[in-house]
Design a protein around this motif. Structure first.
Motif, PDB file in Angstrom:
ATOM      1  N   GLY A 178      -9.765  -0.335  -5.852  1.00 55.09           N
ATOM      2  CA  GLY A 178      -8.359   0.167  -5.111  1.00 55.09           C
ATOM      3  C   GLY A 178      -7.087   0.155  -5.763  1.00 55.09           C
ATOM      4  N   LYS A 179      -6.087  -0.083  -4.933  1.00 60.64           N
ATOM      5  CA  LYS A 179      -4.708  -0.343  -5.598  1.00 60.64           C
ATOM      6  C   LYS A 179      -4.600  -1.555  -5.821  1.00 60.64           C
ATOM      7  CE  LYS A 179      -0.163  -0.310  -3.587  1.00 60.64           C
ATOM      8  NZ  LYS A 179       0.836   0.528  -2.929  1.00 60.64           N
ATOM      9  N   TRP A 180      -4.098  -2.031  -6.725  1.00 61.07           N
ATOM     10  CA  TRP A 180      -3.421  -3.383  -7.478  1.00 61.07           C
ATOM     11  C   TRP A 180      -2.162  -3.652  -7.243  1.00 61.07           C
ATOM     12  CZ3 TRP A 180      -5.285  -7.952  -8.137  1.00 61.07           C
ATOM     13  CH2 TRP A 180      -4.829  -8.595  -9.081  1.00 61.07           C
ATOM     14  N   GLY A 208      10.676  -0.507  10.309  1.00 58.21           N
ATOM     15  CA  GLY A 208       9.329  -0.118   9.674  1.00 58.21           C
ATOM     16  C   GLY A 208       9.392  -0.798   8.439  1.00 58.21           C
ATOM     17  N   LYS A 209       8.433  -0.115   7.535  1.00 60.37           N
ATOM     18  CA  LYS A 209       8.560  -0.629   5.988  1.00 60.37           C
ATOM     19  C   LYS A 209       9.857  -0.782   5.622  1.00 60.37           C
ATOM     20  CE  LYS A 209       6.557   1.020   1.535  1.00 60.37           C
ATOM     21  NZ  LYS A 209       6.138   1.956   0.835  1.00 60.37           N
ATOM     22  N   TYR A 210       9.843  -1.948   4.751  1.00 58.78           N
ATOM     23  CA  TYR A 210      11.168  -2.462   4.222  1.00 58.78           C
ATOM     24  C   TYR A 210      12.020  -3.260   5.172  1.00 58.78           C
ATOM     25  CZ  TYR A 210      10.113   1.606   1.079  1.00 58.78           C
ATOM     26  OH  TYR A 210       9.662   2.396   0.380  1.00 58.78           O
ATOM     27  N   THR A 248       7.001  -4.882   2.122  1.00 57.76           N
ATOM     28  CA  THR A 248       6.580  -3.781   1.091  1.00 57.76           C
ATOM     29  C   THR A 248       5.307  -4.684   0.262  1.00 57.76           C
ATOM     30  OG1 THR A 248       7.988  -5.056  -0.739  1.00 57.76           O
ATOM     31  CG2 THR A 248       8.777  -3.131   0.343  1.00 57.76           C
ATOM     32  N   CYS A 249       4.615  -3.732  -0.593  1.00 62.05           N
ATOM     33  CA  CYS A 249       3.544  -3.875  -1.065  1.00 62.05           C
ATOM     34  C   CYS A 249       3.191  -5.371  -1.868  1.00 62.05           C
ATOM     35  CB  CYS A 249       2.932  -2.909  -1.647  1.00 62.05           C
ATOM     36  SG  CYS A 249       1.424  -2.935  -2.689  1.00 62.05           S
ATOM     37  N   THR A 250       4.027  -5.295  -3.112  1.00 61.21           N
ATOM     38  CA  THR A 250       3.577  -6.372  -4.239  1.00 61.21           C
ATOM     39  C   THR A 250       3.964  -7.787  -3.817  1.00 61.21           C
ATOM     40  OG1 THR A 250       4.371  -4.821  -5.958  1.00 61.21           O
ATOM     41  CG2 THR A 250       4.367  -7.025  -6.287  1.00 61.21           C
ATOM     42  N   SER A 259      -3.062  -4.247   6.827  1.00 66.92           N
ATOM     43  CA  SER A 259      -2.089  -3.511   6.112  1.00 66.92           C
ATOM     44  C   SER A 259      -1.131  -4.489   5.479  1.00 66.92           C
ATOM     45  CB  SER A 259      -1.575  -2.516   7.027  1.00 66.92           C
ATOM     46  OG  SER A 259      -0.469  -1.904   6.581  1.00 66.92           O
ATOM     47  N   ASP A 260      -0.657  -3.887   4.139  1.00 65.86           N
ATOM     48  CA  ASP A 260       0.222  -4.754   3.547  1.00 65.86           C
ATOM     49  C   ASP A 260       1.676  -4.788   4.091  1.00 65.86           C
ATOM     50  OD1 ASP A 260       0.759  -2.174   2.737  1.00 65.86           O
ATOM     51  OD2 ASP A 260       1.141  -2.602   0.650  1.00 65.86           O
ATOM     52  N   ASN A 261       2.064  -3.826   4.651  1.00 60.88           N
ATOM     53  CA  ASN A 261       3.313  -3.612   5.197  1.00 60.88           C
ATOM     54  C   ASN A 261       3.296  -2.531   6.370  1.00 60.88           C
ATOM     55  OD1 ASN A 261       3.979  -2.333   2.066  1.00 60.88           O
ATOM     56  ND2 ASN A 261       4.169  -1.051   3.930  1.00 60.88           N
ATOM     57  N   GLY A 262       4.792  -2.706   7.147  1.00 67.88           N
ATOM     58  CA  GLY A 262       4.636  -1.458   7.944  1.00 67.88           C
ATOM     59  C   GLY A 262       4.806  -0.078   7.618  1.00 67.88           C
ATOM     60  N   PRO A 281      -2.212   4.910   4.253  1.00 68.85           N
ATOM     61  CA  PRO A 281      -1.601   6.183   4.047  1.00 68.85           C
ATOM     62  C   PRO A 281      -0.316   6.180   3.291  1.00 68.85           C
ATOM     63  CG  PRO A 281      -0.746   5.008   6.180  1.00 68.85           C
ATOM     64  CD  PRO A 281      -1.611   4.259   5.436  1.00 68.85           C
ATOM     65  N   HIS A 282      -0.018   5.516   2.091  1.00 67.51           N
ATOM     66  CA  HIS A 282       0.871   5.576   1.376  1.00 67.51           C
ATOM     67  C   HIS A 282       1.086   6.893   0.790  1.00 67.51           C
ATOM     68  CE1 HIS A 282       3.426   4.465  -2.378  1.00 67.51           C
ATOM     69  NE2 HIS A 282       3.478   3.257  -1.657  1.00 67.51           N
ATOM     70  N   VAL A 283       2.311   7.292   0.209  1.00 60.44           N
ATOM     71  CA  VAL A 283       2.589   8.461  -0.321  1.00 60.44           C
ATOM     72  C   VAL A 283       2.121   8.569  -1.810  1.00 60.44           C
ATOM     73  CG1 VAL A 283       4.757   8.924   0.979  1.00 60.44           C
ATOM     74  CG2 VAL A 283       5.055   7.577  -1.177  1.00 60.44           C
ATOM     75  N   VAL A 290      -5.075  -1.842   3.609  1.00 61.22           N
ATOM     76  CA  VAL A 290      -4.565  -0.530   3.531  1.00 61.22           C
ATOM     77  C   VAL A 290      -3.018  -0.548   3.222  1.00 61.22           C
ATOM     78  CG1 VAL A 290      -6.648   0.497   4.957  1.00 61.22           C
ATOM     79  CG2 VAL A 290      -4.361  -0.346   6.057  1.00 61.22           C
ATOM     80  N   ASP A 291      -2.678   0.416   3.063  1.00 57.50           N
ATOM     81  CA  ASP A 291      -1.204   0.501   2.426  1.00 57.50           C
ATOM     82  C   ASP A 291      -0.383   1.175   3.214  1.00 57.50           C
ATOM     83  OD1 ASP A 291       0.723   0.320   0.634  1.00 57.50           O
ATOM     84  OD2 ASP A 291      -0.325   1.627  -1.074  1.00 57.50           O
ATOM     85  N   ASP A 292       0.385   0.676   3.968  1.00 57.54           N
ATOM     86  CA  ASP A 292       1.683   1.203   4.990  1.00 57.54           C
ATOM     87  C   ASP A 292       1.154   1.586   6.085  1.00 57.54           C
ATOM     88  OD1 ASP A 292       3.150   0.952   2.461  1.00 57.54           O
ATOM     89  OD2 ASP A 292       3.719   3.039   2.295  1.00 57.54           O
ATOM     90  N   LEU A 293       0.115   1.102   6.894  1.00 53.19           N
ATOM     91  CA  LEU A 293      -0.477   1.410   7.943  1.00 53.19           C
ATOM     92  C   LEU A 293       0.401   0.467   9.138  1.00 53.19           C
ATOM     93  CD1 LEU A 293      -2.644   3.286   9.395  1.00 53.19           C
ATOM     94  CD2 LEU A 293      -3.852   1.077   9.909  1.00 53.19           C
TER      95      LEU A 293
HETATM   96 CA    CA Z   1       2.608  -0.767   1.005  1.00 58.39          CA
END
Ligand code: CA
Ligand code: NG6
Length: 507
Positions: free
Chosen positions: A128-130, A356-358, A75-77, A326-329, A274-276, A35-38
């Motif tokens: 899903g997201k790549w 948090g994220k970043y 972050t995600c990538t 999750s991929d990041n915070g 829950p990414h934007v 998941v993304d940013d959980l």
């Molecule tokens: Ca992310």
């Protein structure tokens, strides 16, 4: 029949039965739900009280809940790059957050997590997201075969969106082709200058159903009433509707599971929540009372329940290992005014962690992680320090397979910890924020000095940057409140030397 023959036959029968039963247990289906940013504090099983996540709580109760599991990066990538390749992303330039038109950054000639499963005879799928790039160049024709992509780095099947939900092109790509292409309405993408005549968030904010936050840059082409990063034109039929997109992914994930129910499969299911932009299906809107971010988490939790139900119904739940992480915070305002800040209502997505994220602080990279394999994994809570980068070496061990020489070299075999047979995790771990690296060894965490800003004002997150060295005693100070670097100069030197050595390591 001679005694000798009889013995031979019974031995053969014994071994073939043994072979069969081993096959059943040694080739479980594996589903990664990424998941993304959980955040570390976003799930009931991790202490959240303001939001209900019953399906994930069940997964946690029936499996292992890890308290010390990490994405490599905030972050995600880069996190996804590490998970796929087993290589720390900061070793390679160009592994930061990618634009939607980026070229593929995963090498096509090296081992990847899905390729490992493929080599063991698994059917591998990505839904899903790549966000790891497509094709060989930035300039590419979106209206023909786009290659290389996921199908060239280990996936037999892929149904993705290219980057993030807030970046153009807002289309699905299935096995190298944009879905619902229209030759009369070709797609073009540009991250430098405006193309086409469509309204942008900047010029026509009155057309937005979800307001962009000032100064974040989510104000280029408007798609489905939402301003995106980047410009696109064409492909009107191909554009997704945000409210439908996660349901589309769910149905594609279910189709993949259904059509592979009789053979071992590996599914990488990368949810956007829950990414934007948080724009869940209408039935979830307003349901959490915490704004659209909370609603997106409810949708995410429901989705996991749907997958678990399907596995039960197909009778393959027992032979399926699920990893959830999750991929990041977490982040609240990451570009849109969606109620994440104004309706937070005392929810703490980061739990007790700082940042948090970043961020190089713990909330950037310490994430929820659950592993579930009924009958095989004893329900428990594990404090073993683990990184997502370790999955590739651990699954190689699981299959008794050697990784190719000089590949996936940052990945450590942590199989016993992932399966809950040991509490021994990594001794040392490197984590990446936006500007700096941190190293954790046992009880201690060291963040290298750097000149980056202390606070990302846009998202209101402390980044962990400091021109002076930082040292935290995580065991007694998980919230990283007391920098004790000046009290332990020898330890600071030791950890900074150790980090340097890891950085200098070739391959
Ligand atoms: Ca992310
Ligand atoms: C950032 C975006 C943010 C988000 C992030 C990627 C700005 C100001 N912010 O650059 O909205 O898209 O990239 O998130 O552009 S990630 O989870 O995929 O890494």
């Amino acid at each position: 029949m001679s005694v000798r023959y009889g013995l031979l036959i019974s031995l053969m029968v014994f071994f073939s039965f043994k072979g069969f039963s081993q096959k059943l247990t040694e080739q479980p289906n594996v589903i990664f739900i990424y998941v993304d940013d959980l955040g570390y504090g976003d799930l009931g099983s991790y202490g959240a009280t303001k939001i209900k996540t019953p399906h994930l709580d069940m997964l946690a109760k029936g499996g292992i809940r890890f308290t010390n599991a990490h994405a490599t990066s905030a972050t995600c990538t880069p996190s996804r790059y590490a998970l796929m390749t087993g290589q720390y992303p900061w070793r390679k330039s160009g592994t930061g957050v990618l634009p939607g038109d980026a070229a593929l950054i995963i090498p096509t000639d090296k081992i990847t997590l899905p390729a490992l499963f493929q080599q063991k005879g698994y059917k591998t799928g990505l839904v899903g997201k790549w966000h790891l790039g497509l094709g060989n160049t930035v300039q590419k024709n979106w209206n023909q075969k786009i290659t290389p992509g996921p199908n060239e780095v280990g996936f037999n099947y892929s149904f993705i969106f290219p980057a993030t939900a807030d970046r153009v092109p807002t289309v699905f790509v299935e096995n190298n082709y944009v879905v619902a292409q229209d030759p009369n309405d070709p797609i073009e993408v540009n991250y430098q200058t405006k193309i086409g005549n469509e309204p942008t968030g900047l010029e026509n904010p009155e057309l937005l159903k979800l307001k962009s936050s000032p100064n974040h840059g989510h104000n280029n082409t408007i798609v489905n009433g939402i301003g995106r990063i980047g410009y696109m034109k064409g492909g009107q039929l191909a554009r997704w509707t945000d409210e439908e997109m996660p349901l589309t992914f769910l149905s594609k994930a279910k189709e993949f599971i259904e059509s592979n129910k009789s053979n071992p499969f590996f599914l990488f299911y990368a949810l956007t929540e829950p990414h934007v932009p948080r724009m869940p299906s209408t039935i979830f809107k307003g349901k959490s009372g915490l704004g659209l971010r909370g609603d997106a988490i409810l949708q995410l939790d429901w989705t996991v329940g749907e997958i678990m139900n399907q596995l039960q119904q197909l009778g393959i739940a027992k032979n399926t290992l699920i990893v959830f992480t999750s991929d990041n915070g977490p982040v609240l305002d990451d570009g849109y005014q969606d109620g994440a800040v104004t309706q937070l209502n005392g929810h703490t997505p980061w739990g007790v962690l700082r940042g948090g994220k970043y961020s190089t602080y713990e909330a950037g990279t310490r994430v929820p992680m659950l592993i579930h394999w009924p009958g095989k994994i004893k329900p428990q809570v594990s404090d073993a320090m683990l990184s997502q980068i370790d999955f590739i070496a651990s699954f190689a061990q699981f299959f008794n397979k050697k990784l190719p020489l000089n590949e996936a070299t940052d990945s450590e075999n942590m199989l016993n910890a992932f399966l809950g047979k040991s509490n021994q995790g990594r001794k040392v771990l490197v984590k990446q924020g936006m500007n700096s690296l941190a190293i954790v060894r046992g009880e201690w965490k060291y963040i290298e000095p750097n000149a980056g800003p202390a606070l990302n004002k846009l998202v209101d997150i402390e980044l962990g940057n400091n021109p002076l060295p930082q040292l935290y005693h995580l065991t007694s100070d998980l919230s990283e409140k007391n920098n004790v670097a000046s009290q332990h100069p020898d330890l600071v030197k030791e950890l900074s030397d150790m980090l340097q050595k890891i950085k200098d390591k070739k391959n």
